[in-house]
Design an enzyme around this catalytic site. Structure first.
Site, PDB file in Angstrom:
ATOM      1  N   GLU A  39     -20.217  22.110 -53.162  1.00 25.97           N
ATOM      2  CA  GLU A  39     -18.918  21.841 -53.767  1.00 25.97           C
ATOM      3  C   GLU A  39     -18.889  20.479 -54.463  1.00 25.97           C
ATOM      4  O   GLU A  39     -18.340  20.335 -55.565  1.00 25.97           O
ATOM      5  CB  GLU A  39     -17.819  21.887 -52.691  1.00 25.97           C
ATOM      6  CG  GLU A  39     -17.710  23.222 -51.979  1.00 25.97           C
ATOM      7  CD  GLU A  39     -18.551  23.314 -50.714  1.00 25.97           C
ATOM      8  OE1 GLU A  39     -18.098  23.953 -49.756  1.00 25.97           O
ATOM      9  OE2 GLU A  39     -19.663  22.733 -50.686  1.00 25.97           O
TER      10      GLU A  39
ATOM     11  N   CYS B 148     -15.948  18.535 -47.339  1.00 23.60           N
ATOM     12  CA  CYS B 148     -15.837  19.046 -48.717  1.00 23.60           C
ATOM     13  C   CYS B 148     -14.394  19.407 -49.054  1.00 23.60           C
ATOM     14  O   CYS B 148     -13.998  19.368 -50.223  1.00 23.60           O
ATOM     15  CB  CYS B 148     -16.733  20.262 -48.892  1.00 23.60           C
ATOM     16  SG  CYS B 148     -18.496  19.855 -48.909  1.00 23.60           S
TER      17      CYS B 148
ATOM     18  N   ARG C   3     -42.181  32.361 -46.809  1.00 20.22           N
ATOM     19  CA  ARG C   3     -42.531  31.115 -46.116  1.00 20.22           C
ATOM     20  C   ARG C   3     -41.748  29.925 -46.683  1.00 20.22           C
ATOM     21  O   ARG C   3     -41.366  29.014 -45.955  1.00 20.22           O
ATOM     22  CB  ARG C   3     -44.027  30.852 -46.253  1.00 20.22           C
ATOM     23  CG  ARG C   3     -44.898  31.786 -45.442  1.00 20.22           C
ATOM     24  CD  ARG C   3     -46.375  31.512 -45.695  1.00 20.22           C
ATOM     25  NE  ARG C   3     -47.257  32.345 -44.884  1.00 20.22           N
ATOM     26  CZ  ARG C   3     -48.577  32.294 -44.945  1.00 20.22           C
ATOM     27  NH1 ARG C   3     -49.162  31.467 -45.810  1.00 20.22           N
ATOM     28  NH2 ARG C   3     -49.312  33.071 -44.179  1.00 20.22           N
TER      29      ARG C   3
ATOM     30  N   THR D  52     -54.644  34.871 -33.818  1.00 21.96           N
ATOM     31  CA  THR D  52     -54.562  34.899 -35.279  1.00 21.96           C
ATOM     32  C   THR D  52     -55.309  33.711 -35.874  1.00 21.96           C
ATOM     33  O   THR D  52     -55.992  33.823 -36.892  1.00 21.96           O
ATOM     34  CB  THR D  52     -53.093  34.893 -35.726  1.00 21.96           C
ATOM     35  OG1 THR D  52     -52.460  36.102 -35.271  1.00 21.96           O
ATOM     36  CG2 THR D  52     -52.981  34.818 -37.238  1.00 21.96           C
TER      37      THR D  52
ATOM     38  N   LEU E  69     -51.286  29.056 -43.306  1.00 23.20           N
ATOM     39  CA  LEU E  69     -49.861  29.087 -42.923  1.00 23.20           C
ATOM     40  C   LEU E  69     -49.039  28.095 -43.729  1.00 23.20           C
ATOM     41  O   LEU E  69     -48.228  27.339 -43.185  1.00 23.20           O
ATOM     42  CB  LEU E  69     -49.703  28.835 -41.417  1.00 23.20           C
ATOM     43  CG  LEU E  69     -50.417  29.818 -40.491  1.00 23.20           C
ATOM     44  CD1 LEU E  69     -50.165  29.468 -39.034  1.00 23.20           C
ATOM     45  CD2 LEU E  69     -49.995  31.260 -40.778  1.00 23.20           C
TER      46      LEU E  69
ATOM     47  N   GLU F 104     -45.816  35.749 -37.814  1.00 23.96           N
ATOM     48  CA  GLU F 104     -46.810  36.474 -38.595  1.00 23.96           C
ATOM     49  C   GLU F 104     -47.947  37.058 -37.752  1.00 23.96           C
ATOM     50  O   GLU F 104     -49.028  37.325 -38.251  1.00 23.96           O
ATOM     51  CB  GLU F 104     -47.380  35.543 -39.677  1.00 23.96           C
ATOM     52  CG  GLU F 104     -46.325  35.040 -40.659  1.00 23.96           C
ATOM     53  CD  GLU F 104     -46.926  34.578 -41.967  1.00 23.96           C
ATOM     54  OE1 GLU F 104     -48.074  34.930 -42.280  1.00 23.96           O
ATOM     55  OE2 GLU F 104     -46.233  33.837 -42.692  1.00 23.96           O
TER      56      GLU F 104
ATOM     57  N   GLY G 225     -50.198  37.363 -33.739  1.00 25.51           N
ATOM     58  CA  GLY G 225     -50.781  38.697 -33.756  1.00 25.51           C
ATOM     59  C   GLY G 225     -50.058  39.673 -32.837  1.00 25.51           C
ATOM     60  O   GLY G 225     -48.899  39.491 -32.463  1.00 25.51           O
TER      61      GLY G 225
ATOM     62  N   LEU H 214     -46.334  39.431 -31.106  1.00 22.76           N
ATOM     63  CA  LEU H 214     -45.309  40.343 -31.604  1.00 22.76           C
ATOM     64  C   LEU H 214     -44.858  41.295 -30.501  1.00 22.76           C
ATOM     65  O   LEU H 214     -43.654  41.560 -30.345  1.00 22.76           O
ATOM     66  CB  LEU H 214     -45.846  41.136 -32.795  1.00 22.76           C
ATOM     67  CG  LEU H 214     -45.994  40.370 -34.116  1.00 22.76           C
ATOM     68  CD1 LEU H 214     -46.722  41.215 -35.149  1.00 22.76           C
ATOM     69  CD2 LEU H 214     -44.635  39.951 -34.647  1.00 22.76           C
TER      70      LEU H 214
ATOM     71  N   SER I 112     -44.800  40.808 -27.261  1.00 18.46           N
ATOM     72  CA  SER I 112     -43.943  40.096 -26.306  1.00 18.46           C
ATOM     73  C   SER I 112     -42.553  39.874 -26.878  1.00 18.46           C
ATOM     74  O   SER I 112     -41.540  40.037 -26.185  1.00 18.46           O
ATOM     75  CB  SER I 112     -44.577  38.751 -25.947  1.00 18.46           C
ATOM     76  OG  SER I 112     -45.803  38.927 -25.264  1.00 18.46           O
TER      77      SER I 112
END
Length: 358
Positions: free
Chosen positions: A46, A78, A178, A190, A198, A288, A290, A294, A296
């Site tokens: 603003e 604002c 990313r 990974t 990364l 991303e 491994g 993922l 868990s």
């Protein structure tokens, strides 16, 4: 409001932990000022738009993608700037769920005699700030699970080769993802198998920062020669008491911040890790891989959004690596089902986006 939303998208990846907001000031159907949220401590959307409009803002209409703040934070409210500029009418896409605002900004404008309108493109505005909304209401980061998979559900061959499953357009989209997040998380395997950088690359414009890299590594097995240690930006390694002190010391010497967390089933307690990231104002997290990490996250119901890149290739092999580990569902009826599913073609690949939870 559509223009304001397009401006707000430019703030993603720069404004966190503040929301990404766009603002447009209109006089006689002509845009006289516009702006989007600057990095924390700098001007909000603003104020940028008001500065551009100058004296012409008096009597004009402002379109904002999120309710203007009405409290002192890193910057003044604002709402006061809008009132002082003489804006006559304000269109707000969505209310700010921040308990310090949450309707009070709109009310303050109305008390000052400014006509307000609420709800234009509300769904788009809320989706754009989905990470901020979760963070400001729960203190936890918004979790997106991202993976590339073959048509037969593999993320690598039986030898561990995974470059490249997805095509060039998909990889470019990953770098855009990313660029818009605060942190990228992977499991230690990974790092061991793929040695990724990364980082956000191939950007249309340079970034002042890279997302934080978070490696979940209960025993401190991250190789010291891993490429992440040579990249710009910070690296955090989450370990447990099972990580030997010499390994921890070696990682710290490489510049990593090593944090110890309680164990859960022999692994890092992910809920505790996410709470710590929230305390550090990490609002959005891209996971991303491994498969163990993922699995868990899915098993514990911690994932908010899934982005899957499906490539038209068949890898095969009983020993080829799958995407999601963990316990998984016992019956099809118990399987996690995405909602609000969106599908997009990227070259020969297909990107599937969907949400979990409420």
């Amino acid at each position: 409001m559509e223009r304001a939303l397009s401006l707000a998208r430019l703030a993603l990846g720069h404004s966190s932990p503040n929301p990404a907001v766009g603002a447009v000031i209109v006089e006689d159907d002509t845009i006289i000022g516009e702006g989007y949220t600057q990095p924390p401590g700098s001007d909000h959307a603003e104020v940028v738009a008001l500065r551009q409009a100058g004296d012409r803002a008096r009597g004009a209409a402002m379109h904002i993608t999120l309710e203007p703040c009405c409290h002192f934070g890193r910057t003044p409210p604002c709402t006061r700037a809008i009132i002082a500029a003489g804006i006559a009418e304000v269109h707000i896409a969505a209310l700010d769920p921040n308990p310090s605002v949450s309707g009070r900004g709109k009310e303050e404008l109305e008390t000052a005699g400014i006509k307000t309108h609420l709800g234009e493109h509300e769904e788009e505005a809320r989706q754009l700030n989905e990470a901020y909304i979760k963070f400001i209401t729960t203190g936890l980061p918004f979790i997106t699970a991202k993976f590339a998979v073959s048509l037969d559900g593999r993320m690598a061959t039986r030898t561990g080769d995974s470059r490249w499953i997805s095509g060039e357009q998909s990889r470019q989209r990953v770098h855009q993802l990313r660029q818009a997040v605060d942190a990228i998380m992977v499991g230690v395997n990974t790092i061991v198998f793929d040695d990724p950088q990364l980082t956000a690359r191939e950007q249309a414009k340079p970034l002042g920062r890279q997302p934080l890299r978070v490696i979940v590594d209960s025993e401190g097995r991250t190789p010291p020669q891993a490429r992440v240690f040579g990249e710009p930006g910070g690296t955090m390694v989450a370990v447990t008491e099972a990580a030997p002190p010499d390994r921890v010391g070696r990682l710290e010497q490489l510049g990593a911040q090593v944090l110890k967390f309680p164990e859960r089933d022999g692994l890092v307690d992910l809920e505790e890790l996410l709470r710590e990231l929230g305390r550090r104002e990490i609002t959005c997290l891209l996971v991303e891989g491994g498969a163990t990490l993922l699995g868990s996250l899915f098993d514990q119901g911690l994932v908010d959004k899934v982005i899957a890149f499906i490539a038209p290739i068949l890898i095969g092999g009983r020993e080829a690596r799958g995407v999601v580990g963990g316990k998984g569902a016992e019956k099809i009826g118990h399987a996690l089902r995405l909602r609000r599913v969106m599908v997009e073609r990227l070259g020969d690949d297909v990107m599937v986006v969907g949400y979990l939870g409420g």
